[in-house]
Design an enzyme around this catalytic site. Sequence first.
Site, PDB file in Angstrom:
ATOM      1  N   ASP B  93       0.865  -1.177   0.000  1.00 36.50           N
ATOM      2  CA  ASP B  93       0.000   0.000   0.000  1.00 36.50           C
ATOM      3  C   ASP B  93       0.899   1.222   0.000  1.00 36.50           C
ATOM      4  O   ASP B  93       1.285   1.740   1.042  1.00 36.50           O
ATOM      5  CB  ASP B  93      -0.914  -0.014   1.222  1.00 36.50           C
ATOM      6  CG  ASP B  93      -2.013   1.027   1.106  1.00 36.50           C
ATOM      7  OD1 ASP B  93      -2.105   1.685   0.051  1.00 36.50           O
ATOM      8  OD2 ASP B  93      -2.781   1.172   2.070  1.00 36.50           O
ATOM      9  N   ALA B  94       1.262   1.638  -1.188  1.00 40.29           N
ATOM     10  CA  ALA B  94       2.347   2.610  -1.373  1.00 40.29           C
ATOM     11  C   ALA B  94       1.865   3.937  -1.945  1.00 40.29           C
ATOM     12  O   ALA B  94       2.549   4.953  -1.817  1.00 40.29           O
ATOM     13  CB  ALA B  94       3.414   2.008  -2.275  1.00 40.29           C
ATOM     14  N   LYS B  95       0.712   3.946  -2.607  1.00 41.82           N
ATOM     15  CA  LYS B  95       0.123   5.168  -3.183  1.00 41.82           C
ATOM     16  C   LYS B  95       1.131   5.956  -4.035  1.00 41.82           C
ATOM     17  O   LYS B  95       1.142   7.182  -3.996  1.00 41.82           O
ATOM     18  CB  LYS B  95      -0.441   6.070  -2.065  1.00 41.82           C
ATOM     19  CG  LYS B  95      -1.339   5.361  -1.030  1.00 41.82           C
ATOM     20  CD  LYS B  95      -2.751   5.244  -1.456  1.00 41.82           C
ATOM     21  CE  LYS B  95      -3.777   4.970  -0.365  1.00 41.82           C
ATOM     22  NZ  LYS B  95      -3.580   3.850   0.510  1.00 41.82           N
ATOM     23  N   ARG B  96       1.986   5.246  -4.780  1.00 38.61           N
ATOM     24  CA  ARG B  96       2.980   5.927  -5.589  1.00 38.61           C
ATOM     25  C   ARG B  96       2.427   6.364  -6.950  1.00 38.61           C
ATOM     26  O   ARG B  96       1.319   5.979  -7.313  1.00 38.61           O
ATOM     27  CB  ARG B  96       4.202   5.007  -5.829  1.00 38.61           C
ATOM     28  CG  ARG B  96       4.882   4.470  -4.563  1.00 38.61           C
ATOM     29  CD  ARG B  96       5.501   5.557  -3.737  1.00 38.61           C
ATOM     30  NE  ARG B  96       6.501   5.049  -2.804  1.00 38.61           N
ATOM     31  CZ  ARG B  96       6.290   4.652  -1.545  1.00 38.61           C
ATOM     32  NH1 ARG B  96       5.075   4.703  -1.038  1.00 38.61           N
ATOM     33  NH2 ARG B  96       7.285   4.234  -0.783  1.00 38.61           N
TER      34      ARG B  96
END
Lengths: 274, 274
Positions: B93-96
């Site tokens: 869950d990195a939202k990059r």
Amino acid sequence: MNSSRNKANERIASLRSMLCVGLDSDPAKIPALFQSMQHPVQEFNRAVIRATRDHAAAYKVNTAFYESRGLAGMRDLEETLQALPPECLSIADAKRADIGNTSRQYAKAFFEAWPFDAITVAPYMGFDSLEPFFEYEDKLVFVLCLTSNPGSRDFEERIVEDGRPLYRSVLERVSAWQRNGNAGVVVGATKPGLLQELRRDAPDLFFLIPGVGAQGGSMQEAVSHGADPEGRSAVVNVSRALIFPDGEFSSVEQFEAAVNREAGKLHESMIGML
Amino acid sequence: MNSSRNKANERIASLRSMLCVGLDSDPAKIPALFQSMQHPVQEFNRAVIRATRDHAAAYKVNTAFYESRGLAGMRDLEETLQALPPECLSIADAKRADIGNTSRQYAKAFFEAWPFDAITVAPYMGFDSLEPFFEYEDKLVFVLCLTSNPGSRDFEERIVEDGRPLYRSVLERVSAWQRNGNAGVVVGATKPGLLQELRRDAPDLFFLIPGVGAQGGSMQEAVSHGADPEGRSAVVNVSRALIFPDGEFSSVEQFEAAVNREAGKLHESMIGML
């Protein structure tokens, strides 16, 4: 007054440079002579820093190029941060943001664990995803606004209820959400007319302007359109076109000389304007 | 067929569970008994994994909670990834997301350096910022669509030219951009009516549904509204409400029993629905 913003503006004024050196240090692109060293990326970055220090107002570390190599890369990021000149603004180009309790952890990562002066963040999730960054009143928080890539058309430039593009809403909200002058926006140099318009309408924001060099934007246009009325509060990022000069290099000194020449040219193109 | 998607769907079908365990392992919140261990977060995560393994379809590692502790945190992230059950979907869950050449490095980070099955990404910068993730045809790419937090109003829900909210455009574009069924969206459980609507209009996407537990969403609503017509292709994340059970624990076994009870209850609430 915000100490990160002050530091950046003092540096811009004393050097007459808005140059931000982008350390997008792709190991596949760094010159062969560094490859045999124990820590190629760290040594490469140190050489780039030495070669640009007299010309740079800011350094931007693009976290992707470090995360892509796992823990070894993150060690390089940490060492690089420590090697940055303290008189220059240090920016973690991280494009983070999540729900509030998660953004709080991201802010801790890039303002405390790795103590950068500034960070880039993404606006999609709205106020509570950005608030934890704005709580650091002596840092600078650059929110993505109108970016330099073709994909900016897909969502950033969509027209919303008020008849204007979404990125205008981002600009306005960010102005309202900042504390102690700690907000900035990312606006690409590839759209100089729009850059000028956004700067005019947000004289109080700090601008981080990417897109000069490999992406085709012009340094002079970025400076003339991006600076505030006092000729301050903007940095213009150059990455690939500066840190990967053409040619073969047989020594670190030769490499540094080439980067230094490029940085000097970029600096010179700004001196008369600031 | 996409092997990550298949793995997740086989697990959902065999277990009759869409539970995604969110490892938001905030060191300030993990029980005291782990604090004296050499690697508190790693040991805590291993205990949570043992306690939930029979009930979980997926595990989600929230990168913020690891980055916030610098290199030590990133080592914990790496060890945690290695401890995840191979039969479950592993989500970074990195939202990059960033311009193309940078997103390529982020994809390399979370699909290669740290080989997760799936990642969360942010849509603001548009197609070329997401394409490098979609190039991995056997991974799952969850694009933020309608998130569970109050800030979703600020930009996600703005009405664009076609008279509908921006997040609807994200949904449609993501459906068009995927390859080999490798696209998903993040839609919060806190808006069950909208979740149902989005699922109906995107039967081919995989849904990652946060917001159950601490944020107030209901597990049953998330499952009934989030599953595809075959009762597949969705996972519902629970973090704080599951991994930080109330009470004092004098042993790891006691802690695991408490987490196991919670996971069992969540699992049981779904079995009849899948």
